[in-house]
Write a protein that holds these residues in place. Structure first.
Motif: not given
Lengths: 467, 467
Positions: A73, B219, B253, B424, B429, B432
Motif C-alpha cells: 500500500c 481495504t 481506507a 488485511t 495494510t 482506515h
C-alpha cells in the motif's frame, strides 16, 4: 512542503490539468520497468483502472524501493503528466513515495490468473482483484438503481422481519433461530422441547420472503418495496443456489396484473440501463474476460418490448418444438412447472427477447395468487430472461377473503399463522399486485458471471459459512 | 364513460386545475356530514393528508352508502374542486363511488386515539394510522438519504454476511442458526453435538456487526458502507433494545479519526436536513402529537458545528458538575463507561449541542481500535446527541499487525476466527476508519418517538416474534 490532499484514482484519471501536484493512495497491482525507471500500476478500488506511477529510481533510496511489491500500500505524491503509453490519458511522475503497508511474497494474489474456485476460498481478499472489484461495484450500482427507481415513483422502502415465528411458507427449508442450549435443551414433561424458555418463547425461523408482511404495508402505505436478506436451508450445491441471498419485493395497492407487468418491465430495464450508463468500464472488462455476449445481451433487453404470453400458449409453443424434433431433458405438458431449459427456449430460440409468461396453473403457484374465472389458472407472471431463465416472479394477489380462506384451507396451511394476513382482506380489501426479484439473479445477468457464489461477497452454501 | 386514471392523493392535493375529472383510491379515515351530504376523509398512504370527498347523498343509492364506513376501501371519481373548509386547497365532488373492500365494526382501528402499546399488538394494521404512516414514510426517507449520501461520495454499498460461523464478538449474545433437529440432534461419541451434520458443518450464528467484513471491503474498494440487519440475543425489555435492528457501517481506507469525525458530522446533518426538507408534513404531525420540541431539536443539529472533545476532558466536566452538586445515578471517574445520563448532561446541559467524544480508555473499547501513544487510550469517537445519547460509535482502526495481534491475544479472542481479518494488516495494510449508526436510533431522533419498538415495522423483543 505541505501535504497534498489525496484524490481518488477514479477522479484523477479524468483530470487534464497536467502539471498539477497530486496525491494518490492505493495498492500496487504490478511493477515493471528497467534499471532507471519503474512503472507502478496503482489501484484504490474506486475504479477498475489503475493510475500509472512513473518512478525515476535514482531519486529514491533502495530500502524504500525494495518494499514496492505487488499488494503493498502506497501514498504517492507527484506531478500529473500526460501519458502516452499507459493506456490512460494521464499518469503521475513520482516526487515522494511512502510505503503505508508492505506485502511479502506469501500474498496469495501476487500472480494474476487465479481460478474463480480458488478465489472463492480467499473471499476475504478477492475484492482486491479486477474481476471482483468490477462485480461488487456493479452490485452497489444495482442496489442504488433499485432504491432510486422506487423512490422516484413514490414507493416506500419497508423492512420486513428477518426472524419470524410464522412458518406459513415451506417450513422444511427454513433455518431455525434459537438461544437454547442445543446440547441440553429445556424439555416439557412429555419430553418435547420447552420453547417457552427460548428467546422468543416459541420456535423461530429465518424469513424465506417478506411478501406477506409487504402486503400489510402496501395496503396501508400504498406502494412499498422490500430489499433484504432471505434464507433457504435447501441442501443444493449448484451454481444457482445460495442459502442466504437478497430479495427485492415491491407490492402495490390498486395494481392489477397488467400494471404489475408494466412495473416489472420498466424496473428491470431501468436497472440494466443504469448499469450500461454508469458502469461501462467494469462491464467492458467482464465482457472481455468472461462473457463476450454480455454487452450485446444487456443492450438487447433495452431495445424491445417484452413478449407477454399466457402459460397455456407458451406450453403450446414448447409442445410444437418437441413435435419438430427439439429435445428437452424434462417433459412438457399443460400443468408442468417449466424448467429453465423450457424458459430459455422461449426466450432465446423462439421469441429472441424477454418473455413475461402469465396465468399459470394454480397447482404450481402459491396460495395467495388471484384465481382466474376458469378456476384452473391464477394471475401469476414470471419474467423470463436470456441466459438466466426466470428473473422475476410475481402475481396479482387474491383480494377476496372467502376465496383466499378456502385456498389456505385446501392447502392445509395452519390458519393460526394466517389470521393477520387474512385481516388485510377482511378490513377494506383492495386489488393489489407485486413481484420478487432475486438480487443475485439480476447480478448474474448484468455481470455475465455464471456462478451465483461470485456475485455476493460471502456466499453461504451447504457446509460453508466462512468469514 | 371512460375510466379515469387514478392519481395518488399526495399528487392530487398539489393540483390546482379545478374542474378536472379525477380518480382517487384509498381507505376511509372518517365520514361525517348531514342528511344531504357526506364528507369522507380518504387516505391512500402516499401522504399523511387526506383528500376530502364530498358526496351528495341524493345521487347515490343507500346500499352503497351503507358500506362507506371507517376502514372501507373506495375508488372515487369526480370533479376536483377548490376547497374552503377541509384544511386542504382542493377536494373531490364525487360522481361515481365504488366500494372495493368493506370494513365492518370489528375493525380495531375504527376509533381514534389508541395507545401505542395497543397498536404494537396489532402491528399488522398500525401502518394504517397517522402516526405509523408518518414514522414509516420517514423510515423510507432516512434510508434513501443514507444511500444517496454515500453514493454521491463514491462509497460502495457492501453486503456483509448475516449468518456467520465466526464468533469473534460476544458469542454470549448471539442467536444460533441451525437445521439440526433440536429434539434429537446428532451426537458425537463423546455426547457432544455433531455439527458436521448441521447445514454449515459447524455452529453458526446471526451477525452482530458487519464491521470486520466491511474492513475487508474498504481495504480493496476504498470506501464502503453496509446497511443491513444485525442481531443481539440480549434479554433486555427496554424502550432502547431490539433483538433485530438495522445498522449502517461506513468504512474508509486512508481516513484517520479526524476524517472520520468529519464524515460522521456531515452524514448525520445530511440525514436530518433531508428529513426536514422532504418530510415536513409527517414531522409536523409527530411534533404536534408526541414531541413538541422535535422540529426545534432537528433544526438545532444543523445550526452549529459539533463540539469535539477528548473523553478525558469530558470526564473532567462531569466531575466538576458532581462537585457543584449535580446528581448522577452512576458514578463518574476516568475509566468509566459513560452512561446515557452523562452523555446527555454534556450535550443538553453543558454544551447545548452535539458532542463528539474521542480517545476513550482502551479497556472500555473494542480490540480493533487504533492505540494512542499514551498506551492508555484508543482513537475511538462517539457522537452524542440530545435526547438519544450515543447515536454513532466509531474509531480509527489499528493498522499495525503486531499491535493488533497482541491486543487480540491479550483479550483471549480465538485466533482461529481472526486470521482473515489479520490478513488485511499483513498484506498492504493502510490507515482506515469507520463508524456504526443504529438505524432505529436515528429514527428515534428524527421522529421524536420514545420507544424503539415504534420505529421498526415488526419489533423483535424477548418473547415476541409475531407477524
Amino acid at each position: 512542503m505541505e501535504t497534498i490532499r489525496r484524490t481518488k484514482i477514479a477522479d484523477l484519471l479524468k483530470r487534464r490539468d497536467f502539471g498539477a501536484q497530486v496525491c494518490a493512495k492505493g495498492w500496487v497491482r504490478t511493477r515493471r520497468g528497467s534499471k532507471q525507471v519503474s512503472f507502478i500500476a496503482l489501484n484504490d478500488g474506486s475504479t477498475i483502472n489503475n493510475v500509472q506511477i512513473v518512478v525515476d529510481l535514482a531519486q529514491f533510496n533502495e530500502e524504500l524501493l525494495k518494499h514496492i511489491t505487488t499488494g503493498a500500500c502506497l501514498s504517492v505524491e507527484g506531478e500529473l503528466v500526460e501519458s502516452l503509453g499507459s493506456g490512460q490519458a494521464c499518469e503521475i511522475q513520482a516526487r515522494k513515495i511512502e510505503v503505508l503497508g508492505t506485502c511479502d511474497n506469501s500474498y496469495p494474489l501476487q500472480k494474476k490468473g487465479h481460478s474463480l474456485e480458488f478465489l472463492r476460498e480467499i473471499a476475504h481478499l478477492r475484492p482486491r482483484t479486477n474481476t471482483f472489484g468490477a462485480v461488487f461495484r456493479l452490485r452497489h450500482h444495482m442496489a442504488m438503481a433499485i432504491h432510486t427507481f422506487f423512490h422516484e415513483r413514490g414507493f416506500f422502502y419497508f423492512h420486513t422481519p428477518i426472524i419470524t415465528a410464522s412458518d406459513a411458507e415451506g417450513a422444511g427449508q427454513m433455518f431455525q433461530v434459537t438461544t437454547l442450549d442445543m446440547n441440553q435443551p429445556p424439555r416439557n414433561e412429555d419430553g418435547s422441547i420447552n420453547y417457552d424458555e427460548d428467546f422468543f418463547a416459541s420456535p423461530a425461523n429465518l424469513t424465506v420472503s417478506g411478501q406477506l408482511e409487504g402486503e400489510l404495508a402496501a395496503t396501508s402505505l400504498g406502494a412499498i418495496y422490500t430489499f433484504g436478506p432471505t434464507f433457504r436451508a435447501e441442501n443444493s450445491n449448484t451454481p444457482r443456489h445460495l442459502a442466504e441471498f437478497w430479495m427485492i419485493e415491491p407490492e402495490v395497492a390498486f395494481n392489477d396484473i397488467v400494471d404489475n407487468m408494466n412495473l416489472a418491465e420498466d424496473f428491470i430495464k431501468y436497472c440494466v440501463k443504469w448499469a450500461l450508463d454508469n458502469c461501462a468500464d467494469d462491464i467492458k472488462f467482464l465482457n472481455d474476460m468472461f462473457d463476450k455476449g454480455l454487452i450485446e445481451r444487456l443492450e438487447g433487453v433495452l431495445k424491445e418490448e417484452f413478449i407477454r404470453l399466457p402459460y397455456t400458449e407458451g406450453v403450446k409453443i414448447l409442445e410444437e418444438a418437441v413435435r419438430n424434433g427439439h429435445k428437452f431433458e424434462f417433459p412438457v405438458f399443460w400443468g408442468a412447472d417449466l424448467a429453465s431449459e423450457h424458459e430459455r427456449y422461449l426466450v432465446e430460440e423462439h421469441f429472441k427477447r424477454p418473455v413475461i409468461l402469465t396465468d399459470y396453473p394454480k397447482e404450481i403457484k402459491a396460495f395467495y395468487m388471484k384465481q382466474n374465472e376458469d378456476e384452473k389458472t391464477v394471475r401469476a407472471m414470471d419474467v423470463l430472461f436470456p441466459k438466466i431463465g426466470e428473473i422475476i416472479g410475481g402475481s396479482e394477489r387474491e383480494a377476496d377473503y372467502e376465496k383466499l380462506y378456502k385456498r389456505i384451507e385446501e392447502l392445509g396451511i395452519p390458519m393460526k399463522d394466517m389470521w393477520w394476513y387474512l385481516d388485510t382482506r377482511k378490513f377494506g380489501t383492495c386489488p393489489h399486485a407485486g413481484f420478487g426479484l432475486g438480487f443475485e439473479r439480476l447480478l448474474l445477468f448484468v455481470t455475465g458471471m455464471s456462478n451465483i457464489r461470485d456475485v455476493i461477497p460471502f456466499p453461504r452454501t451447504p457446509r460453508s459459512a466462512n468469514f
